[in-house]
Scaffold this active site. Structure first.
Site, short mmCIF file in Angstrom:
data_model
loop_
_atom_site.label_atom_id
_atom_site.label_comp_id
_atom_site.label_asym_id
_atom_site.label_seq_id
_atom_site.Cartn_x
_atom_site.Cartn_y
_atom_site.Cartn_z
N ASP A 220 0.87 -1.18 0.00
CA ASP A 220 0.00 0.00 0.00
C ASP A 220 0.91 1.23 0.00
O ASP A 220 2.07 1.11 -0.40
CB ASP A 220 -0.98 -0.03 1.19
CG ASP A 220 -2.27 0.73 0.87
OD1 ASP A 220 -2.18 1.86 0.35
OD2 ASP A 220 -3.37 0.22 1.14
N HIS A 243 1.71 1.80 -3.24
CA HIS A 243 0.70 2.67 -3.86
C HIS A 243 1.20 4.11 -3.94
O HIS A 243 0.41 5.02 -4.14
CB HIS A 243 -0.61 2.61 -3.07
CG HIS A 243 -1.34 1.30 -3.22
ND1 HIS A 243 -2.59 1.07 -2.72
CD2 HIS A 243 -0.97 0.15 -3.83
CE1 HIS A 243 -2.97 -0.18 -3.00
NE2 HIS A 243 -2.00 -0.75 -3.67
#
Ligand SMILES: *[C@@H]1O[C@H](CO)[C@@H](O)[C@H](O)[C@H]1NC(C)=O
Ligand SMILES: *[C@@H]1O[C@H](CO)[C@@H](O)[C@H](O)[C@H]1NC(C)=O
Ligand SMILES: *[C@@H]1O[C@H](CO)[C@@H](O)[C@H](O)[C@H]1NC(C)=O
Ligand SMILES: *[C@@H]1O[C@H](CO)[C@@H](O)[C@H](O)[C@H]1NC(C)=O
Ligand SMILES: *[C@@H]1O[C@H](CO)[C@@H](O)[C@H](O)[C@H]1NC(C)=O
Ligand SMILES: *[C@@H]1O[C@H](CO)[C@@H](O)[C@H](O)[C@H]1NC(C)=O
Ligand SMILES: *[C@@H]1O[C@H](CO)[C@@H](O)[C@H](O)[C@H]1NC(C)=O
Ligand SMILES: *[C@@H]1O[C@H](CO)[C@@H](O)[C@H](O)[C@H]1NC(C)=O
Ligand SMILES: *[C@@H]1O[C@H](CO)[C@@H](O)[C@H](O)[C@H]1NC(C)=O
Length: 399
Positions: A220, A243
């Site tokens: 993430d 991310h």
């Protein structure tokens, strides 16, 4: 009973000889912990209260089976050469982890107070595999953040490895003057269930934070600047599988005003990631408001990134709703400088804002991004652009 005999004797001696005012004498020298074979949380908590330096030697693995409340410490050094492993007792932690209401979070360990260092080359092991597998069948499972700096001032975390956090690896909440350096984060799964939401760092209501010289492999955000992260410098990071370096998401909660101001992210390598440099803010009915101001992304080298440069001021909102209910989180004075590398799709940079001047003075300089094939596309909605790359963004308004 819990800590090494030497340490106890030393405390008694100090207490007797120097008549400490406090009931718990603080040992001037290091207390060294050994694994007990049981839950090591009680001896670790006791040592941190009573010793100025706590050593966990290289061959030692502490088993932490109950939560660590280490708030309000003063002048402490935790020298972690060995390993701290958080036992994957899911029923215990979901019922007893420290609860933080923002985004419904729990954590194994809160560390706070004044002048605290965590160093030593050792490892924090979140034993995440059981959590990744359990999350796959329970999407509302509360999963612990590995380490939360809470109400800390003058906190340094240096030369530590963090592996397999069940969820975020680090949260910095309501803190000031915090430095992380030389940190290796790695979250990997051995099953088909990936290490979901294993952010490197989230910074919330904190000021003057530095994160540098670190390597992150996760699932993430590499670093996320959440509401009221101010004066933050992030540099020399290698992020893989993440991310991105993300401002936000902001402006989600009605009645809240979110500020992210004075953030620099420089010299970042981003590989196999969903995003590179990103800003995201909510629009739509029933959301919050805020300001994003003075944000610089400089010197990103990206490889196979889905969205290398992205502003999304209509986050989680469809185009029509974003026109009807534009974002109340204004974005201004942003620089994307010296960003090179490859994307996975044709759009290499997307600047998408709510209407009516809510994104202003957005500067894009020296972008050298290539798609896997064909011509690179630069998209733009409602953005007032500065700098000298206006030719790349014909759809932008130029100041
Ligand atoms: C953690 O310890 C501090 C100081 O002893 C105390 O004030 C606080 O309530 C504790 N927090 C929790 C969640 O137990
Ligand atoms: C900070 O704490 C360390 C112990 O970890 C101590 O040696 C040092 O003197 C403290 N610094 C200040 C400014 O009090
Ligand atoms: C930070 O701590 C405050 C006070 O406990 C809490 O209200 C807030 O939800 C915390 N933030 C996060 C992101 O956990
Ligand atoms: C999923 O996790 C939540 C929170 O940890 C828990 O309350 C709930 O009972 C779990 N659901 C199932 C089906 O186990
Ligand atoms: C950082 O990433 C680059 C490119 O992916 C790689 O060549 C380099 O070895 C990495 N450095 C570290 C310390 O991981
Ligand atoms: C952020 O700081 C501002 C100004 O101090 C404050 O009004 C706002 O409530 C804070 N927001 C959050 C999410 O803490
Ligand atoms: C941002 O930096 C400027 C210049 O140093 C400073 O005046 C301003 O107060 C900072 N903003 C915040 C929210 O700290
Ligand atoms: C912008 O933020 C950086 C820190 O990231 C700071 O050094 C600089 O002074 C800020 N500039 C302004 C004009 O606030
Ligand atoms: C970005 O490029 C400009 C000039 O093109 C240069 O002055 C600046 O130092 C560069 N920054 C980085 C981080 O390479």
């Amino acid at each position: 009973m819990y800590i090494a005999l030497l340490c106890v004797l030393l405390q008694l001696w100090l207490g007797a000889n120097f008549g400490h005012a406090s009931s718990q004498a603080v040992s001037a020298t290091a207390c060294t912990l050994k694994a007990t074979g049981r839950d090591d949380a009680p001896q670790f908590l006791h040592a941190v209260q009573t010793c100025s330096t706590v050593v966990i030697p290289e061959a030692t693995t502490l088993n932490i089976a109950t939560r660590l409340n280490m708030t309000g410490l003063v002048n402490k050094h935790i020298n972690l050469a060995g390993t701290i492993r958080f036992s994957p007792d899911i029923p215990y932690w979901t019922g007893n982890g420290f609860f933080f209401p923002f985004q419904t979070q729990i954590t194994f360990w809160v560390l706070g107070g004044n002048n605290i260092t965590l160093t030593g080359g050792g490892t924090l092991d979140g034993a995440g595999q059981a959590w990744y597998d359990a999350f796959a069948t329970n999407s509302t499972l509360l999963r612990p953040i590995t380490l939360t700096i809470f109400q800390g001032t003058g906190v340094t975390v240096e030369g530590i490895k963090m592996i397999n956090g069940p969820e975020w690896h680090n949260l910095i909440n309501e803190s000031k003057d915090v430095i992380y350096q030389n940190i290796h984060i790695s979250a990997t799964s051995t099953s088909s269930h990936g290490p979901a939401n294993t952010d490197g760092w989230n910074i919330y209501r904190s000021d003057n934070v530095v994160i540098r010289d670190s390597v992150i492999i996760n699932g993430d955000d590499c670093v996320a600047f959440k509401p009221n992260a101010t004066n933050v410098v992030v540099s020399n990071l290698n992020c893989t599988g993440s991310h991105g370096i993300s401002v936000g998401s902001l402006g989600q909660f009605p009645g809240m005003f979110d500020i992210v101001e004075n953030v620099t992210a420089t010299n970042i390598r981003m590989s196999n990631a969903q995003n590179g440099a990103r800003i995201k803010a909510w629009a739509g009915p029933n959301v919050g408001s805020g300001i994003v101001k003075n944000i610089t992304f400089d010197g990103f080298i990206e490889s196979k990134v889905d969205h290398p440069v992205i502003i999304d001021q209509c986050y989680m909102t469809n185009a029509a709703a974003c026109v009807e209910f534009p974002s109340n989180t204004f974005i201004q004075d942003v620089w994307f400088n010296n960003i090179s590398g490859t994307s996975t799709g044709s759009v290499v940079a997307a600047l998408s804002c709510s209407p009516d001047g809510r994104c202003s003075n957005i500067n894009v300089n020296n972008l050298k991004l290539s798609p896997p094939s064909g011509t690179a596309k630069f998209t733009c909605q409602n953005v007032v652009i500065g700098g000298n790359s206006a030719t790349l963004f014909p759809a932008c308004t130029v100041t």
